[in-house]
Design a protein around this motif. Structure first.
Motif, PDB file in Angstrom:
ATOM      1  N   THR A   1      -5.705  -7.297   9.769  1.00 42.17           N
ATOM      2  CA  THR A   1      -5.774  -7.448  11.218  1.00 42.17           C
ATOM      3  C   THR A   1      -7.241  -7.577  11.567  1.00 42.17           C
ATOM      4  N   GLY A   2      -7.639  -8.784  11.989  1.00 44.37           N
ATOM      5  CA  GLY A   2      -9.058  -9.028  12.204  1.00 44.37           C
ATOM      6  C   GLY A   2      -9.770  -8.914  10.873  1.00 44.37           C
ATOM      7  N   ASN A   3     -10.737  -8.005  10.801  1.00 42.04           N
ATOM      8  CA  ASN A   3     -11.409  -7.805   9.519  1.00 42.04           C
ATOM      9  C   ASN A   3     -11.011  -6.477   8.863  1.00 42.04           C
ATOM     10  N   ALA A   4      -9.971  -5.828   9.398  1.00 45.38           N
ATOM     11  CA  ALA A   4      -9.439  -4.598   8.812  1.00 45.38           C
ATOM     12  C   ALA A   4      -8.395  -4.969   7.760  1.00 45.38           C
ATOM     13  N   TYR A   5      -8.736  -4.754   6.507  1.00 45.16           N
ATOM     14  CA  TYR A   5      -7.914  -5.148   5.356  1.00 45.16           C
ATOM     15  C   TYR A   5      -7.430  -3.876   4.667  1.00 45.16           C
ATOM     16  N   THR A   6      -6.107  -3.723   4.532  1.00 46.56           N
ATOM     17  CA  THR A   6      -5.535  -2.532   3.906  1.00 46.56           C
ATOM     18  C   THR A   6      -4.684  -2.949   2.712  1.00 46.56           C
ATOM     19  N   GLU A   7      -5.032  -2.393   1.553  1.00 50.66           N
ATOM     20  CA  GLU A   7      -4.272  -2.654   0.341  1.00 50.66           C
ATOM     21  C   GLU A   7      -3.326  -1.490   0.079  1.00 50.66           C
ATOM     22  N   HIS A   8      -2.093  -1.807  -0.271  1.00 53.52           N
ATOM     23  CA  HIS A   8      -1.084  -0.828  -0.669  1.00 53.52           C
ATOM     24  C   HIS A   8      -0.860  -1.055  -2.163  1.00 53.52           C
ATOM     25  N   LEU A   9      -1.434  -0.190  -2.987  1.00 53.19           N
ATOM     26  CA  LEU A   9      -1.407  -0.389  -4.435  1.00 53.19           C
ATOM     27  C   LEU A   9      -0.064   0.067  -5.004  1.00 53.19           C
ATOM     28  N   ASP A  10       0.777  -0.901  -5.333  1.00 54.76           N
ATOM     29  CA  ASP A  10       2.119  -0.624  -5.836  1.00 54.76           C
ATOM     30  C   ASP A  10       2.174  -0.595  -7.360  1.00 54.76           C
ATOM     31  N   TYR A  11       1.265  -1.314  -8.020  1.00 53.69           N
ATOM     32  CA  TYR A  11       1.289  -1.440  -9.470  1.00 53.69           C
ATOM     33  C   TYR A  11      -0.105  -1.174 -10.026  1.00 53.69           C
ATOM     34  N   TYR A  12      -0.189  -0.273 -11.008  1.00 56.36           N
ATOM     35  CA  TYR A  12      -1.461  -0.015 -11.660  1.00 56.36           C
ATOM     36  C   TYR A  12      -1.206   0.782 -12.940  1.00 56.36           C
ATOM     37  N   GLY A  13      -2.063   0.609 -13.924  1.00 58.54           N
ATOM     38  CA  GLY A  13      -1.892   1.292 -15.205  1.00 58.54           C
ATOM     39  C   GLY A  13      -2.006   2.804 -15.091  1.00 58.54           C
ATOM     40  N   ASP A  14      -2.858   3.288 -14.202  1.00 58.75           N
ATOM     41  CA  ASP A  14      -3.023   4.725 -13.979  1.00 58.75           C
ATOM     42  C   ASP A  14      -2.129   5.111 -12.801  1.00 58.75           C
ATOM     43  N   ARG A  15      -1.067   5.827 -13.076  1.00 61.49           N
ATOM     44  CA  ARG A  15      -0.066   6.173 -12.053  1.00 61.49           C
ATOM     45  C   ARG A  15      -0.636   7.014 -10.914  1.00 61.49           C
ATOM     46  N   ASN A  16      -1.793   7.670 -11.125  1.00 59.88           N
ATOM     47  CA  ASN A  16      -2.422   8.425 -10.033  1.00 59.88           C
ATOM     48  C   ASN A  16      -2.797   7.524  -8.864  1.00 59.88           C
ATOM     49  N   TRP A  17      -3.032   6.242  -9.131  1.00 52.98           N
ATOM     50  CA  TRP A  17      -3.453   5.286  -8.100  1.00 52.98           C
ATOM     51  C   TRP A  17      -2.262   4.632  -7.399  1.00 52.98           C
ATOM     52  N   GLU A  18      -1.121   4.567  -8.065  1.00 53.40           N
ATOM     53  CA  GLU A  18       0.042   3.885  -7.486  1.00 53.40           C
ATOM     54  C   GLU A  18       0.523   4.593  -6.229  1.00 53.40           C
TER      55      GLU A  18
END
Length: 157
Positions: free
Chosen positions: A100-117
């Motif tokens: 939205t505008g320049n506000a960028y939000t990532e929702h990390l669904d997949y990653y090798g380290d499950r702490n980040w998912e």
């Protein structure tokens, strides 16, 4: 003659007047509208942890790209000069995003380290010509991460 052409021309005129235009809302800009979608190569990254900054040059030693489509992102990173066996430190992840505008939000669904998912990361993005700068916080308690990152990408042509 004028009356016989009117029934033929009128439907075409109405058809042409009913066209619609769509605009990609996933755009971030500095001065011009440039879509964020595409493939981006990471050039440099700055990590700021407790006031200490570390700058990494991603043009030497490792390479990373980020691919962004209309609803999802993915990143792929690997060593450039490593052996062709299992010691090739490969990293990848991805998920959905909002912009939205320049506000960028990532929702990390997949990653090798499950702490980040399942984590959400908020960034500010700016795009100028073929350069994307992404700045924001990464906080992952399970991995002991609490830092600000600034990443500079160039669009892959």
């Amino acid at each position: 003659m004028k009356h016989t052409l009117l029934p033929v021309i009128l439907p075409f005129a109405l058809l042409l007047s009913c066209t619609s235009t769509t605009t990609n809302t996933n755009t971030a800009t500095t001065n011009t509208t440039v879509p964020i979608t595409g493939t981006w190569r990471l050039i440099s990254g700055t990590t700021i942890t407790k006031g200490d900054s570390t700058v990494t040059d991603y043009t030497k030693g490792s390479g990373m790209i980020k691919i962004i489509n209309d609803s999802h992102f993915a990143f792929l990173k690997h060593d450039l000069n490593s052996p062709k066996d299992s010691s090739n430190h490969f990293d990848a992840g991805g998920g959905s995003y909002t912009l939205t505008g320049n506000a960028y939000t990532e929702h990390l669904d997949y990653y090798g380290d499950r702490n980040w998912e399942g984590k959400t990361f908020d960034f500010t993005v700016t795009i100028s010509n073929d350069t994307l700068i992404q700045r924001g916080m990464e906080k992952v308690e399970g991995a002991g991460v609490d830092r600000e990152i600034i990443e500079r990408y160039v669009r892959v042509k």
